[in-house]
Structures are given as C-alpha cells and as structure tokens.
Scaffold this motif. Structure first.
Motif, PDB file in Angstrom:
ATOM      1  N   LEU A 144       0.840  -1.194   0.000  1.00  0.00           N
ATOM      2  CA  LEU A 144       0.000   0.000   0.000  1.00  0.00           C
ATOM      3  C   LEU A 144       0.878   1.248   0.000  1.00  0.00           C
ATOM      4  O   LEU A 144       0.638   2.192  -0.769  1.00  0.00           O
ATOM      5  N   LEU A 145       1.885   1.247   0.853  1.00  0.00           N
ATOM      6  CA  LEU A 145       2.780   2.403   0.927  1.00  0.00           C
ATOM      7  C   LEU A 145       3.502   2.624  -0.400  1.00  0.00           C
ATOM      8  O   LEU A 145       3.660   3.760  -0.851  1.00  0.00           O
ATOM      9  N   LYS A 146       3.916   1.505  -1.030  1.00  0.00           N
ATOM     10  CA  LYS A 146       4.592   1.632  -2.320  1.00  0.00           C
ATOM     11  C   LYS A 146       3.649   2.187  -3.382  1.00  0.00           C
ATOM     12  O   LYS A 146       4.040   3.018  -4.206  1.00  0.00           O
ATOM     13  N   LYS A 147       2.406   1.724  -3.364  1.00  0.00           N
ATOM     14  CA  LYS A 147       1.428   2.190  -4.347  1.00  0.00           C
ATOM     15  C   LYS A 147       1.199   3.691  -4.209  1.00  0.00           C
ATOM     16  O   LYS A 147       1.039   4.413  -5.214  1.00  0.00           O
ATOM     17  N   LEU A 148       1.198   4.188  -2.981  1.00  0.00           N
ATOM     18  CA  LEU A 148       0.952   5.599  -2.721  1.00  0.00           C
ATOM     19  C   LEU A 148       2.244   6.415  -2.719  1.00  0.00           C
ATOM     20  O   LEU A 148       2.209   7.628  -2.487  1.00  0.00           O
ATOM     21  N   LYS A 149       3.375   5.716  -2.943  1.00  0.00           N
ATOM     22  CA  LYS A 149       4.699   6.363  -2.979  1.00  0.00           C
ATOM     23  C   LYS A 149       5.010   7.071  -1.665  1.00  0.00           C
ATOM     24  O   LYS A 149       5.511   8.204  -1.638  1.00  0.00           O
ATOM     25  N   ILE A 150       4.700   6.380  -0.579  1.00  0.00           N
ATOM     26  CA  ILE A 150       4.994   6.900   0.755  1.00  0.00           C
ATOM     27  C   ILE A 150       6.337   6.348   1.206  1.00  0.00           C
ATOM     28  O   ILE A 150       6.547   5.131   1.219  1.00  0.00           O
ATOM     29  N   ARG A 151       7.250   7.206   1.590  1.00  0.00           N
ATOM     30  CA  ARG A 151       8.598   6.799   1.971  1.00  0.00           C
ATOM     31  C   ARG A 151       8.616   6.226   3.389  1.00  0.00           C
ATOM     32  O   ARG A 151       7.756   6.551   4.212  1.00  0.00           O
ATOM     33  N   ASN A 206       2.806  10.662   6.967  1.00  0.00           N
ATOM     34  CA  ASN A 206       2.820  11.955   6.294  1.00  0.00           C
ATOM     35  C   ASN A 206       2.585  11.718   4.803  1.00  0.00           C
ATOM     36  O   ASN A 206       3.361  11.023   4.152  1.00  0.00           O
ATOM     37  N   TYR A 207       1.491  12.286   4.285  1.00  0.00           N
ATOM     38  CA  TYR A 207       1.111  12.013   2.897  1.00  0.00           C
ATOM     39  C   TYR A 207       0.545  13.275   2.263  1.00  0.00           C
ATOM     40  O   TYR A 207      -0.442  13.833   2.747  1.00  0.00           O
ATOM     41  N   GLU A 208       1.210  13.707   1.221  1.00  0.00           N
ATOM     42  CA  GLU A 208       0.784  14.882   0.458  1.00  0.00           C
ATOM     43  C   GLU A 208       0.530  16.082   1.363  1.00  0.00           C
ATOM     44  O   GLU A 208      -0.468  16.801   1.237  1.00  0.00           O
ATOM     45  N   GLY A 209       1.449  16.290   2.295  1.00  0.00           N
ATOM     46  CA  GLY A 209       1.374  17.454   3.174  1.00  0.00           C
ATOM     47  C   GLY A 209       0.396  17.313   4.320  1.00  0.00           C
ATOM     48  O   GLY A 209       0.194  18.259   5.094  1.00  0.00           O
ATOM     49  N   LYS A 210      -0.217  16.130   4.475  1.00  0.00           N
ATOM     50  CA  LYS A 210      -1.177  15.909   5.549  1.00  0.00           C
ATOM     51  C   LYS A 210      -0.687  14.808   6.484  1.00  0.00           C
ATOM     52  O   LYS A 210       0.041  13.906   6.079  1.00  0.00           O
ATOM     53  N   LYS A 211      -1.122  14.890   7.726  1.00  0.00           N
ATOM     54  CA  LYS A 211      -0.817  13.839   8.699  1.00  0.00           C
ATOM     55  C   LYS A 211      -2.014  12.890   8.742  1.00  0.00           C
ATOM     56  O   LYS A 211      -3.151  13.305   9.007  1.00  0.00           O
ATOM     57  N   ILE A 212      -1.738  11.609   8.467  1.00  0.00           N
ATOM     58  CA  ILE A 212      -2.796  10.587   8.373  1.00  0.00           C
ATOM     59  C   ILE A 212      -2.657   9.596   9.522  1.00  0.00           C
ATOM     60  O   ILE A 212      -1.559   9.094   9.800  1.00  0.00           O
ATOM     61  N   GLY A 213      -3.760   9.301  10.167  1.00  0.00           N
ATOM     62  CA  GLY A 213      -3.788   8.216  11.151  1.00  0.00           C
ATOM     63  C   GLY A 213      -4.277   6.953  10.467  1.00  0.00           C
ATOM     64  O   GLY A 213      -5.400   6.920   9.943  1.00  0.00           O
ATOM     65  N   LEU A 214      -3.447   5.918  10.450  1.00  0.00           N
ATOM     66  CA  LEU A 214      -3.777   4.680   9.742  1.00  0.00           C
ATOM     67  C   LEU A 214      -4.039   3.546  10.726  1.00  0.00           C
ATOM     68  O   LEU A 214      -3.151   3.178  11.507  1.00  0.00           O
ATOM     69  N   GLU A 215      -5.234   3.007  10.687  1.00  0.00           N
ATOM     70  CA  GLU A 215      -5.603   1.872  11.535  1.00  0.00           C
ATOM     71  C   GLU A 215      -5.548   0.582  10.717  1.00  0.00           C
ATOM     72  O   GLU A 215      -5.987   0.555   9.564  1.00  0.00           O
ATOM     73  N   PHE A 216      -5.021  -0.476  11.311  1.00  0.00           N
ATOM     74  CA  PHE A 216      -4.828  -1.756  10.629  1.00  0.00           C
ATOM     75  C   PHE A 216      -5.632  -2.835  11.342  1.00  0.00           C
ATOM     76  O   PHE A 216      -5.647  -2.906  12.573  1.00  0.00           O
TER      77      PHE A 216
END
Length: 236
Positions: free
Chosen positions: A19-26, A41-51
């Motif tokens: 998922l991170l690779k698809k969204l190009k998240i480092r 941190n994604y596109e200038g926003k802070k995201i809370g990700l629940e798994f």
C-alpha cells in the motif's frame, strides 16, 4: 512496548508495504503509533492509519474456528510425525502433506492426531502403486528424495480462491468504526487531518481481493483499503 507487541507492529508494518509503495509513501514518513497503529505523512497531511486483519472463518463460526489456529496445530502435528519417522530411521526426504478442507471444521486437532498420522502413513504406503483408499483428512502426500540427510515434513495448501464476502468486510469495518471517536479524542492537538483503515486478508485462506468492490461503505474513515500482500484495493 513488550516483545510480543513489537513483533505484531513489525508484522503490520510489513503487511502495509505494498500500500505504501502504491501511494509512494517513503519509509521515513511512516511511524508507529498506538491510537491508531501508524501515523503517515502524505501529500502534506498527517494521516492516522488503523490496521486490522480479516479472518473469515473466525467471523462466520462466531470465533469457534480459525485458519491460523488450525494451521499452527497442523504444523505442530507434522513436526510430531517427523520425529516419529526419524525414530524409524527415515531420512533424506522432503514430504508435503495436503489436507482436506474439512480439517478446518475440527476445533481440536490434537484429538484426531493419531488418526491423521495413521492416514499419512497409509497414504505413503500406496504411493507408486495402483491401490487407492479414501481418506477423511488427507488429500495428498508427495515425497521427494534428497541427496543430503535432511528430513522435512511440511504442509502444502490447496484451495479455490474467492472474493471476500461483503458481510465479513463490514464486520471488520464496523469493529474499527467504534474505535475512531476514541482515537480522535486521544489525538487532539496532534494535527491528524484524516483517518484511514486497512483491512488485511493475507492470512485469510483462499481470499482473492483483486476484483472486489463495495458501494456506499458507511464509515468516518476517509479511506478504506483492502490488502493481500501486493494486492491493494480501495473501497472508499
């Protein structure tokens, strides 16, 4: 964080890799958290990700059955079988055992351990002959001779792949919906702008998410992703 919790976090981090690779998240833009599991941190926003993980059999049997639990018990049983045939003097073999689907209806594998071991022995005895028997729990046994002294007995899994059932996906989403207000309250002041949910099917035997879709997913999570190793599907 104790070792068990640390291992679980590392496992979850691995399972969202694609998922991170698809969204190009480092990697440096992902950090572990508690409420929810990750901060991104994604596109200038802070995201809370629940798994969360989806275990369909566990859901459908009201937590009386489970693929992961059954497979752990079968691996233990095959290790026991390996010790038995080692004492017989067997070596230089690689043995794969495939079980019938009905094995996942058994709640206590240890109660039928002797029956399974006897079936493995009986199946091995007819390999290469024209004889045939019906077995309740064993679908197939394959043996390979090795040049080394190694002896290994392992499980080979065979099944038809099907899409997840929408009801099971909804159970997983609803379970996490009730957590979201708590996360938002505890994270006041952290400037988390969106919350996302990942429902993972990696350990859900025979589930293929690639063609799955759902409409009108009711949740306050801004995005909902299904993952299964390198397969990633966004349903909201």
């Amino acid at each position: 964080m104790n070792q068990k919790d640390k291992f679980q976090k590392e496992k979850e981090r691995f399972l969202i890799t694609w998922l991170l690779k698809k969204l190009k998240i480092r990697d440096e833009d992902v950090s572990f958290s508690t409420w929810p599991d990750f901060i991104i941190n994604y596109e200038g926003k802070k995201i809370g990700l629940e798994f969360t993980e989806c275990h369909s059999l566990d859901i459908e049997s009201n937590h009386k059955k489970g693929v992961a639990k059954t497979q752990d018990a079968l691996h233990d049983l095959l290790n026991t079988y390996k010790e038995i045939i080692l004492k017989r003097g067997e070596k230089s073999k690689l043995i794969f055992v495939t079980f019938e689907d009905c094995i996942y209806d058994v709640t206590r594998i240890n109660k039928i351990e002797k029956t399974i071991i006897d079936e493995i022995d009986s199946y091995r005895a007819i390999i290469g002959t024209n004889e045939w028997k019906d077995f309740k729990y064993i679908n197939d046994v394959n043996e390979y001779n090795l040049s080394s002294d190694l002896l290994e007995v392992d499980m080979s899994d065979a099944y038809w792949c099907e899409p997840p059932k929408p009801d099971n996906v909804l159970v997983c989403i609803n379970k996490k919906n009730v957590k979201l207000p708590e996360y938002k309250m505890k994270n006041q002041g952290l400037d988390i702008q969106e919350y996302w949910l990942v429902v993972d099917f990696t350990q859900d035997r025979g589930t293929d998410i690639r063609e799955f879709s759902m409409s009108n997913v009711e949740t306050e999570y801004k995005r909902v992703y299904l993952t299964n190793y390198y397969d990633v599907v966004q349903i909201k």
